[in-house]
Design an enzyme around this catalytic site. Structure first.
Site, PDB file in Angstrom:
ATOM      1  N   GLY A   1       8.996   1.214   0.375  1.00  0.00           N
ATOM      2  CA  GLY A   1       7.743   0.490   0.198  1.00  0.00           C
ATOM      3  C   GLY A   1       7.031   0.387   1.531  1.00  0.00           C
ATOM      4  O   GLY A   1       7.668   0.472   2.586  1.00  0.00           O
TER       5      GLY A   1
ATOM      6  N   GLN B   1       1.171  -2.927   7.595  1.00  0.00           N
ATOM      7  CA  GLN B   1       2.172  -2.347   8.492  1.00  0.00           C
ATOM      8  C   GLN B   1       1.656  -1.139   9.261  1.00  0.00           C
ATOM      9  O   GLN B   1       2.275  -0.723  10.231  1.00  0.00           O
ATOM     10  CB  GLN B   1       3.429  -1.953   7.708  1.00  0.00           C
TER      11      GLN B   1
ATOM     12  N   CYS C   1      13.317  -4.138   6.820  1.00  0.00           N
ATOM     13  CA  CYS C   1      11.864  -3.978   6.899  1.00  0.00           C
ATOM     14  C   CYS C   1      11.547  -2.986   8.012  1.00  0.00           C
ATOM     15  O   CYS C   1      12.092  -3.089   9.111  1.00  0.00           O
ATOM     16  CB  CYS C   1      11.227  -5.335   7.183  1.00  0.00           C
ATOM     17  N   LEU C   2      10.655  -2.027   7.728  1.00  0.00           N
ATOM     18  CA  LEU C   2      10.305  -1.025   8.731  1.00  0.00           C
ATOM     19  C   LEU C   2       9.667  -1.664   9.971  1.00  0.00           C
ATOM     20  O   LEU C   2       9.709  -1.094  11.049  1.00  0.00           O
ATOM     21  CB  LEU C   2       9.344   0.012   8.130  1.00  0.00           C
TER      22      LEU C   2
ATOM     23  N   HIS D   1       8.177  -8.074  -1.636  1.00  0.00           N
ATOM     24  CA  HIS D   1       8.305  -7.902  -0.178  1.00  0.00           C
ATOM     25  C   HIS D   1       6.975  -7.382   0.401  1.00  0.00           C
ATOM     26  O   HIS D   1       6.472  -7.899   1.400  1.00  0.00           O
ATOM     27  CB  HIS D   1       9.458  -6.920   0.089  1.00  0.00           C
ATOM     28  N   GLU D   2       6.401  -6.361  -0.256  1.00  0.00           N
ATOM     29  CA  GLU D   2       5.156  -5.763   0.267  1.00  0.00           C
ATOM     30  C   GLU D   2       3.973  -6.713   0.073  1.00  0.00           C
ATOM     31  O   GLU D   2       3.079  -6.780   0.921  1.00  0.00           O
ATOM     32  CB  GLU D   2       4.883  -4.409  -0.389  1.00  0.00           C
TER      33      GLU D   2
ATOM     34  N   HIS E   1       3.780  -9.031   2.904  1.00  0.00           N
ATOM     35  CA  HIS E   1       3.133  -8.459   4.101  1.00  0.00           C
ATOM     36  C   HIS E   1       1.619  -8.677   4.055  1.00  0.00           C
ATOM     37  O   HIS E   1       0.990  -8.919   5.093  1.00  0.00           O
ATOM     38  CB  HIS E   1       3.393  -6.953   4.189  1.00  0.00           C
TER      39      HIS E   1
HETATM   40 ZN    ZN Z   1       8.573  -4.985   5.297  1.00  0.00          ZN
END
Ligand code: ZN
Length: 197
Positions: A72, A77, A117-118, A159-160, A163
């Protein structure tokens, strides 16, 4: 605490990656904003123009997510404050894109699972989330979509969506794990800086 260990927008680095794939992953990760960047704490804006630029943005996010081995990615991000997210829970299915997602319903039933998380290298913490969700959104052309998701898919979407509101998994994990996560994060960010120097 976690019953199972699923990674969120970060997937574990497969040990057998060839050098070319590894290099592509590193290049993709370099485009992802990391903890400390104020953009990650900023609320994203509604998308009002469904044009070629938006479609390009979504396509680029899909490629980046794929190359980074994520499941995702939120526009936040990559430094774009649009309410846009992409996800793909199964590696062989097409990339899903949600524009202007709104959580319409979530189940009372919740469960804990480990998330990564990236934007937070080396952080793996437990987060409790509703198991089932219903989300209204638009597709890249502005058409209405309704997503009913459960399990991992529901978790990635939540989660996204976090963000897009400037919320990170460190905000949602118990205090002891947050402290541990912050420690791992600082070490990872310092190591990355040393690499770049
Ligand atoms: Zn994340």
């Amino acid at each position: 605490m976690a019953e199972h260990h699923e990674e969120l927008d970060e997937a574990p680095e497969p040990p057998t990656l060839d050098p070319e794939t590894l290099a592509r992953r590193r290049a993709a990760l370099a485009h992802v904003r990391k903890f400390g960047d104020p953009v990650l704490r900023t609320e994203a804006r509604q998308v009002v123009r469904f044009d070629a630029e938006l479609r390009d943005e979504i396509a680029r996010m899909g490629v980046l997510m794929h190359d980074a081995y994520g499941i995702g990615l939120a526009a936040t991000q990559v430094g774009i404050l649009h309410r846009v997210l992409v996800y793909r829970v199964e590696s062989d299915s097409p990339v899903n894109a949600l524009v202007n997602p709104v959580l319409e319903w979530s189940s009372k039933e919740e469960e804990w699972a480990e998330e990564g998380c990236l934007s937070l290298p080396a952080v793996h913490v437990d987060v409790e989330r509703p198991v089932h969700v219903r989300v209204r959104a638009q597709d890249e052309s502005g058409g209405a979509i309704l997503v009913e998701a459960s399990g991992l898919e529901a978790r990635v979407i939540q989660h996204e969506m976090d963000h897009l509101d400037g919320v990170l998994i460190l905000d949602r994990t118990p205090r002891d794990q947050r402290k541990e996560g912050m420690r791992a994060l600082r070490a990872a960010l310092e190591a990355a800086e040393d690499d770049a120097a």
